[in-house]
Design a protein around this motif. Sequence first.
Motif, PDB file in Angstrom:
ATOM      1  N   ARG A  98       7.856  23.476  20.668  1.00 25.66           N
ATOM      2  CA  ARG A  98       8.766  22.879  19.691  1.00 25.66           C
ATOM      3  C   ARG A  98       9.924  22.160  20.398  1.00 25.66           C
ATOM      4  NH1 ARG A  98       7.667  24.324  14.587  1.00 25.66           N
ATOM      5  NH2 ARG A  98       6.198  26.061  14.300  1.00 25.66           N
ATOM      6  N   TYR A  99      10.237  20.994  19.848  1.00 27.18           N
ATOM      7  CA  TYR A  99      11.335  20.192  20.372  1.00 27.18           C
ATOM      8  C   TYR A  99      12.334  19.894  19.262  1.00 27.18           C
ATOM      9  CZ  TYR A  99       8.986  19.115  24.812  1.00 27.18           C
ATOM     10  OH  TYR A  99       8.410  19.193  26.048  1.00 27.18           O
ATOM     11  N   GLU A 100      13.570  19.634  19.674  1.00 25.09           N
ATOM     12  CA  GLU A 100      14.600  19.182  18.745  1.00 25.09           C
ATOM     13  C   GLU A 100      15.103  17.810  19.199  1.00 25.09           C
ATOM     14  OE1 GLU A 100      18.656  20.893  19.389  1.00 25.09           O
ATOM     15  OE2 GLU A 100      17.527  22.353  20.589  1.00 25.09           O
ATOM     16  N   VAL A 101      15.696  17.061  18.269  1.00 21.03           N
ATOM     17  CA  VAL A 101      16.257  15.754  18.593  1.00 21.03           C
ATOM     18  C   VAL A 101      17.629  15.960  19.230  1.00 21.03           C
ATOM     19  CG1 VAL A 101      17.063  13.556  17.684  1.00 21.03           C
ATOM     20  CG2 VAL A 101      14.981  14.606  16.755  1.00 21.03           C
ATOM     21  N   ALA A 102      17.748  15.585  20.499  1.00 22.81           N
ATOM     22  CA  ALA A 102      19.026  15.705  21.196  1.00 22.81           C
ATOM     23  C   ALA A 102      19.918  14.505  20.921  1.00 22.81           C
ATOM     24  CB  ALA A 102      18.797  15.850  22.699  1.00 22.81           C
ATOM     25  N   SER A 103      19.305  13.335  20.760  1.00 22.01           N
ATOM     26  CA  SER A 103      20.073  12.125  20.466  1.00 22.01           C
ATOM     27  C   SER A 103      19.111  11.083  19.924  1.00 22.01           C
ATOM     28  CB  SER A 103      20.772  11.593  21.729  1.00 22.01           C
ATOM     29  OG  SER A 103      21.559  10.464  21.430  1.00 22.01           O
ATOM     30  N   ALA A 104      19.574  10.304  18.944  1.00 20.81           N
ATOM     31  CA  ALA A 104      18.751   9.249  18.359  1.00 20.81           C
ATOM     32  C   ALA A 104      19.630   8.047  18.041  1.00 20.81           C
ATOM     33  CB  ALA A 104      18.046   9.739  17.102  1.00 20.81           C
ATOM     34  N   GLN A 105      19.154   6.879  18.379  1.00 20.88           N
ATOM     35  CA  GLN A 105      19.885   5.648  18.114  1.00 20.88           C
ATOM     36  C   GLN A 105      18.951   4.657  17.430  1.00 20.88           C
ATOM     37  OE1 GLN A 105      23.165   4.614  18.686  1.00 20.88           O
ATOM     38  NE2 GLN A 105      22.523   2.776  17.581  1.00 20.88           N
ATOM     39  N   GLN A 106      19.284   4.236  16.215  1.00 15.41           N
ATOM     40  CA  GLN A 106      18.467   3.230  15.538  1.00 15.41           C
ATOM     41  C   GLN A 106      18.750   1.860  16.130  1.00 15.41           C
ATOM     42  OE1 GLN A 106      17.926   3.272  11.187  1.00 15.41           O
ATOM     43  NE2 GLN A 106      18.280   1.062  11.204  1.00 15.41           N
ATOM     44  N   GLU A 107      17.687   1.119  16.363  1.00 16.19           N
ATOM     45  CA  GLU A 107      17.811  -0.240  16.889  1.00 16.19           C
ATOM     46  C   GLU A 107      17.434  -1.239  15.791  1.00 16.19           C
ATOM     47  OE1 GLU A 107      19.375   0.083  19.418  1.00 16.19           O
ATOM     48  OE2 GLU A 107      18.708   1.856  20.493  1.00 16.19           O
ATOM     49  N   THR A 140       0.827  -1.208   0.000  1.00 17.41           N
ATOM     50  CA  THR A 140       0.000   0.000   0.000  1.00 17.41           C
ATOM     51  C   THR A 140       0.867   1.266   0.000  1.00 17.41           C
ATOM     52  OG1 THR A 140      -0.103  -0.071   2.423  1.00 17.41           O
ATOM     53  CG2 THR A 140      -1.879  -1.139   1.222  1.00 17.41           C
ATOM     54  N   LEU A 141       2.189   1.071   0.014  1.00 22.65           N
ATOM     55  CA  LEU A 141       3.133   2.193  -0.008  1.00 22.65           C
ATOM     56  C   LEU A 141       2.842   3.202   1.099  1.00 22.65           C
ATOM     57  CD1 LEU A 141       3.418   2.801  -3.849  1.00 22.65           C
ATOM     58  CD2 LEU A 141       4.955   1.504  -2.379  1.00 22.65           C
ATOM     59  N   SER A 142       2.486   2.683   2.272  1.00 23.95           N
ATOM     60  CA  SER A 142       2.219   3.575   3.403  1.00 23.95           C
ATOM     61  C   SER A 142       3.449   3.643   4.300  1.00 23.95           C
ATOM     62  CB  SER A 142       1.017   3.073   4.209  1.00 23.95           C
ATOM     63  OG  SER A 142       1.247   1.778   4.716  1.00 23.95           O
ATOM     64  N   LEU A 143       3.678   4.799   4.861  1.00 27.27           N
ATOM     65  CA  LEU A 143       4.824   5.010   5.727  1.00 27.27           C
ATOM     66  C   LEU A 143       4.385   5.851   6.914  1.00 27.27           C
ATOM     67  CD1 LEU A 143       7.899   5.052   6.371  1.00 27.27           C
ATOM     68  CD2 LEU A 143       8.066   7.060   4.904  1.00 27.27           C
ATOM     69  N   HIS A 144       4.681   5.369   8.109  1.00 30.44           N
ATOM     70  CA  HIS A 144       4.320   6.091   9.325  1.00 30.44           C
ATOM     71  C   HIS A 144       5.582   6.235  10.172  1.00 30.44           C
ATOM     72  CE1 HIS A 144       0.112   5.433   8.236  1.00 30.44           C
ATOM     73  NE2 HIS A 144       0.446   4.164   8.049  1.00 30.44           N
ATOM     74  N   ASP A 145       6.141   7.424  10.233  1.00 25.15           N
ATOM     75  CA  ASP A 145       7.332   7.703  11.021  1.00 25.15           C
ATOM     76  C   ASP A 145       6.889   8.470  12.258  1.00 25.15           C
ATOM     77  OD1 ASP A 145       9.717   8.498  12.131  1.00 25.15           O
ATOM     78  OD2 ASP A 145      10.680   8.888  10.209  1.00 25.15           O
ATOM     79  N   ALA A 146       6.972   7.822  13.413  1.00 27.98           N
ATOM     80  CA  ALA A 146       6.418   8.398  14.639  1.00 27.98           C
ATOM     81  C   ALA A 146       7.133   9.679  15.061  1.00 27.98           C
ATOM     82  CB  ALA A 146       6.486   7.369  15.774  1.00 27.98           C
ATOM     83  N   LEU A 147       8.428   9.806  14.741  1.00 26.85           N
ATOM     84  CA  LEU A 147       9.179  10.960  15.224  1.00 26.85           C
ATOM     85  C   LEU A 147       8.709  12.282  14.609  1.00 26.85           C
ATOM     86  CD1 LEU A 147      11.370  12.179  16.939  1.00 26.85           C
ATOM     87  CD2 LEU A 147      13.059  11.523  15.206  1.00 26.85           C
ATOM     88  N   PRO A 148       8.665  12.442  13.276  1.00 27.66           N
ATOM     89  CA  PRO A 148       8.171  13.715  12.736  1.00 27.66           C
ATOM     90  C   PRO A 148       6.703  13.955  13.056  1.00 27.66           C
ATOM     91  CG  PRO A 148       8.570  12.142  10.964  1.00 27.66           C
ATOM     92  CD  PRO A 148       9.165  11.557  12.197  1.00 27.66           C
ATOM     93  N   ILE A 149       5.906  12.880  13.190  1.00 27.06           N
ATOM     94  CA  ILE A 149       4.500  13.054  13.576  1.00 27.06           C
ATOM     95  C   ILE A 149       4.421  13.665  14.971  1.00 27.06           C
ATOM     96  CG2 ILE A 149       2.379  11.822  14.172  1.00 27.06           C
ATOM     97  CD1 ILE A 149       3.075   9.814  11.948  1.00 27.06           C
ATOM     98  N   LEU A 150       5.228  13.133  15.894  1.00 28.10           N
ATOM     99  CA  LEU A 150       5.237  13.652  17.260  1.00 28.10           C
ATOM    100  C   LEU A 150       5.734  15.090  17.295  1.00 28.10           C
ATOM    101  CD1 LEU A 150       5.013  13.360  20.330  1.00 28.10           C
ATOM    102  CD2 LEU A 150       7.281  12.301  20.324  1.00 28.10           C
ATOM    103  N   LEU A 151       6.833  15.376  16.603  1.00 31.45           N
ATOM    104  CA  LEU A 151       7.375  16.738  16.596  1.00 31.45           C
ATOM    105  C   LEU A 151       6.378  17.719  16.001  1.00 31.45           C
ATOM    106  CD1 LEU A 151      11.054  16.003  15.480  1.00 31.45           C
ATOM    107  CD2 LEU A 151      10.272  16.678  17.761  1.00 31.45           C
ATOM    108  N   SER A 152       5.668  17.300  14.935  1.00 29.93           N
ATOM    109  CA  SER A 152       4.687  18.173  14.304  1.00 29.93           C
ATOM    110  C   SER A 152       3.509  18.430  15.237  1.00 29.93           C
ATOM    111  CB  SER A 152       4.200  17.540  12.999  1.00 29.93           C
ATOM    112  OG  SER A 152       3.176  18.312  12.419  1.00 29.93           O
ATOM    113  N   ASP A 153       3.041  17.385  15.919  1.00 34.63           N
ATOM    114  CA  ASP A 153       1.919  17.556  16.835  1.00 34.63           C
ATOM    115  C   ASP A 153       2.293  18.447  18.017  1.00 34.63           C
ATOM    116  OD1 ASP A 153       0.386  16.008  15.207  1.00 34.63           O
ATOM    117  OD2 ASP A 153       0.304  14.262  16.517  1.00 34.63           O
ATOM    118  N   LEU A 154       3.518  18.303  18.515  1.00 39.08           N
ATOM    119  CA  LEU A 154       3.976  19.174  19.603  1.00 39.08           C
ATOM    120  C   LEU A 154       4.051  20.623  19.140  1.00 39.08           C
ATOM    121  CD1 LEU A 154       6.799  16.915  21.082  1.00 39.08           C
ATOM    122  CD2 LEU A 154       4.715  17.619  22.275  1.00 39.08           C
TER     123      LEU A 154
END
Length: 255
Positions: free
Chosen positions: A28-37, A8-22
């Motif tokens: 407004r928030y910025e990413v201080a640190s991010a680690q991909q698991e 269905t070519l759908s993509l849901h990235d929780a981080l920009p959704i959260l930042l946009s909603d905030l």
Amino acid sequence: EIYTSIDTLSLHDALPILLSDLASRGTRYEVASAQQESDVEAPAFTGSPLSGTAGAAEDVRLTDRDVILLRNDSGIPIEGRGGGHYTAQFRVQLGDVTFPFVRGYAWADIAVGSTTIRFITTHLESHSAKLARAQADELLNGPGANPDLSTVIVCDCNSNPDSPAARTPLPIGSGGAYRLLTKDDGFADLWLHQPGRADPGSTATLDELVNDKTPDFGRRIDLVLARPAPPVEITASRAELTGNELQDRDPATGL
């Protein structure tokens, strides 16, 4: 987390959704640190291919991350940041191939006045209390190793403080990781230190659909832990549990 469904070519990235909603709420928030698991992918379908009832086939992918956010107007400088993976991993055997589920942590050193505090976020293994304890041990020997650096750990620890102390083998969600962090290494459980505490602070568990008709939280596994380096003091002035009331549910989905 990032969820994708290929057909269905759908993509849901929780981080920009959260930042946009905030940001839409004026904060407004910025990413201080991010680690991909872990980054895992598999076919999904309804029914069963063994009985010939499989349908609605799609390819689903999950990319998991640990992220620390800092409010833009906080005025708190970041002195360092980083992250890492645990060597203790939950492994799934499919045929001749072993797939590990990678978990880890992100950290950021922040300056609060003249004091540096290391802030760590992590999500310990949910399918094995033995692995969760081993990961907590790696955390304490990694970014949480310096007793001369005031340190705060926030985690979905998947470790129940109320679990019996001595049980072998350790049941899922038992208190092994919690006891290692709080009793052996001296981190204070700030929920227990807040003034006037009455709520037990339970944050788990709902069913897999997350749409229970009544709140049914029975375990406290989401924790805020602190180990100040003298003469620094870290105290809890207020604590609040969110998402535990029926009025918190989304009216459209019931989630």
